[in-house]
Design a protein around this motif. Structure first.
Motif, short mmCIF file in Angstrom:
data_model
loop_
_atom_site.label_atom_id
_atom_site.label_comp_id
_atom_site.label_asym_id
_atom_site.label_seq_id
_atom_site.Cartn_x
_atom_site.Cartn_y
_atom_site.Cartn_z
N ARG A 29 -13.49 2.86 -3.86
CA ARG A 29 -13.37 1.65 -4.23
C ARG A 29 -12.00 0.74 -3.99
O ARG A 29 -11.85 -0.12 -4.48
N PHE A 30 -11.26 1.87 -3.50
CA PHE A 30 -9.60 0.87 -3.27
C PHE A 30 -9.86 0.27 -1.86
O PHE A 30 -10.24 0.57 -0.83
N THR A 31 -8.94 -1.17 -1.88
CA THR A 31 -9.16 -2.10 -0.84
C THR A 31 -7.87 -2.27 -0.88
O THR A 31 -6.85 -2.76 -1.76
N MET A 32 -7.27 -2.93 0.57
CA MET A 32 -6.58 -3.46 0.57
C MET A 32 -6.49 -5.02 0.20
O MET A 32 -5.32 -5.65 -0.76
N ASP A 33 -7.40 -5.67 -0.19
CA ASP A 33 -7.68 -7.10 -0.72
C ASP A 33 -7.31 -7.06 -1.89
O ASP A 33 -6.44 -7.53 -3.06
N LEU A 46 0.98 -6.98 3.12
CA LEU A 46 0.68 -6.35 2.99
C LEU A 46 0.71 -5.44 4.57
O LEU A 46 1.00 -4.43 4.73
N TYR A 47 -0.15 -5.97 5.05
CA TYR A 47 -0.50 -5.42 6.80
C TYR A 47 0.32 -5.26 7.40
O TYR A 47 0.14 -4.76 8.29
N ARG A 48 1.99 -5.91 7.01
CA ARG A 48 2.72 -5.67 8.23
C ARG A 48 3.69 -4.46 7.36
O ARG A 48 4.11 -4.12 8.73
N GLU A 55 -2.69 4.80 5.06
CA GLU A 55 -1.31 4.75 5.61
C GLU A 55 -1.28 4.06 4.42
O GLU A 55 -0.24 4.60 3.74
N LEU A 56 -1.27 3.23 3.79
CA LEU A 56 -1.15 2.27 1.95
C LEU A 56 -1.55 3.94 1.30
O LEU A 56 0.18 3.33 0.69
N VAL A 57 -1.94 4.64 0.93
CA VAL A 57 -2.61 5.40 0.57
C VAL A 57 -1.19 6.66 0.01
O VAL A 57 -0.25 6.75 -0.09
N ARG A 58 -1.12 7.11 1.14
CA ARG A 58 -0.33 8.52 1.93
C ARG A 58 1.68 7.25 1.41
O ARG A 58 2.00 8.00 0.85
N ALA A 59 1.81 6.09 1.77
CA ALA A 59 2.85 5.57 1.17
C ALA A 59 2.92 5.43 -0.04
O ALA A 59 3.74 6.09 -1.15
N THR A 60 2.06 5.29 -0.66
CA THR A 60 1.77 5.10 -2.30
C THR A 60 2.03 6.64 -3.05
O THR A 60 3.03 6.44 -4.39
#
Length: 189
Positions: A29-33, A46-48, A55-60
């Motif tokens: 249920r993880f979303t960028m929004d 965020l998208y920049r 990619e966001l999950v890996r960075a997180t």
């Protein structure tokens, strides 16, 4: 009016918001929004930085692991150093281990990765921190360095993680002592 976040402060706020989303809702249920909303920013911000949620999950995960490196104890003995570190992990890292293992299960399935892929010790600094314990023990003559493989070094911590994932609770001290005294130390002496 709130001060506008920039640079490292903004990136930290975004990654902290992403971690909170993963912890609360899991990857499914993880979303960028949701991260944008939680961080109080806009989608382009965020998208920049991260063009997609993987990619966001890996960075997180890398950010969260770096932020959660514990101080390395120096008690004068390997047994007490490892036991002290395991007690600290047990007392403070249950949520981290649970999220990494349970809440990210669908991430691992979708991406064909495993928790080990995200726990890159060179990224998080964990390997160097734990290696200090073993280097000191070798210098003190407590352990045989020839018996010290990477798997054996990680064994007490792997067993601690197993306890977390089978009980979802901090690990009792007698269990930590049993892991060290009956399983780990006989392998390195």
């Amino acid at each position: 009016m709130a001060e506008r976040r920039r640079g490292a402060a903004l990136e930290k706020a975004l990654l902290d918001a992403a971690w909170a989303e993963l912890a609360d809702h899991g990857y499914a249920r993880f979303t960028m929004d949701a991260v944008v909303k939680r961080a109080g920013t806009s989608p382009p911000v965020l998208y920049r930085r991260w063009p997609d949620r993987d990619e966001l999950v890996r960075a997180t995960i890398a950010h969260t692991l770096r932020e959660n490196v514990l101080d390395v104890p120096d008690t004068g003995s390997l047994r007490e150093d490892v036991l002290t570190l395991m007690r600290e992990i047990s007392a403070t890292r249950l949520q981290l281990v649970t999220v990494m293992s349970v809440n990210l299960a669908s991430y691992y399935q979708e991406t064909g990765t495993s928790p080990g892929d995200l726990f890159d010790p060179s990224t998080t600094g964990r390997k160097e921190a734990v290696d200090v314990l073993f280097d000191r023990a070798v210098d003190r003559g407590e352990i045989n360095p020839e018996r010290l493989t990477e798997r054996i070094k990680s064994l007490p911590f792997d067993l601690l993680r197993h306890e977390f994932l089978t009980t979802f609770a901090p690990v009792p001290d007698h269990v930590l002592e049993e892991i060290i005294d009956t399983i780990f130390l006989p392998l390195v002496r």
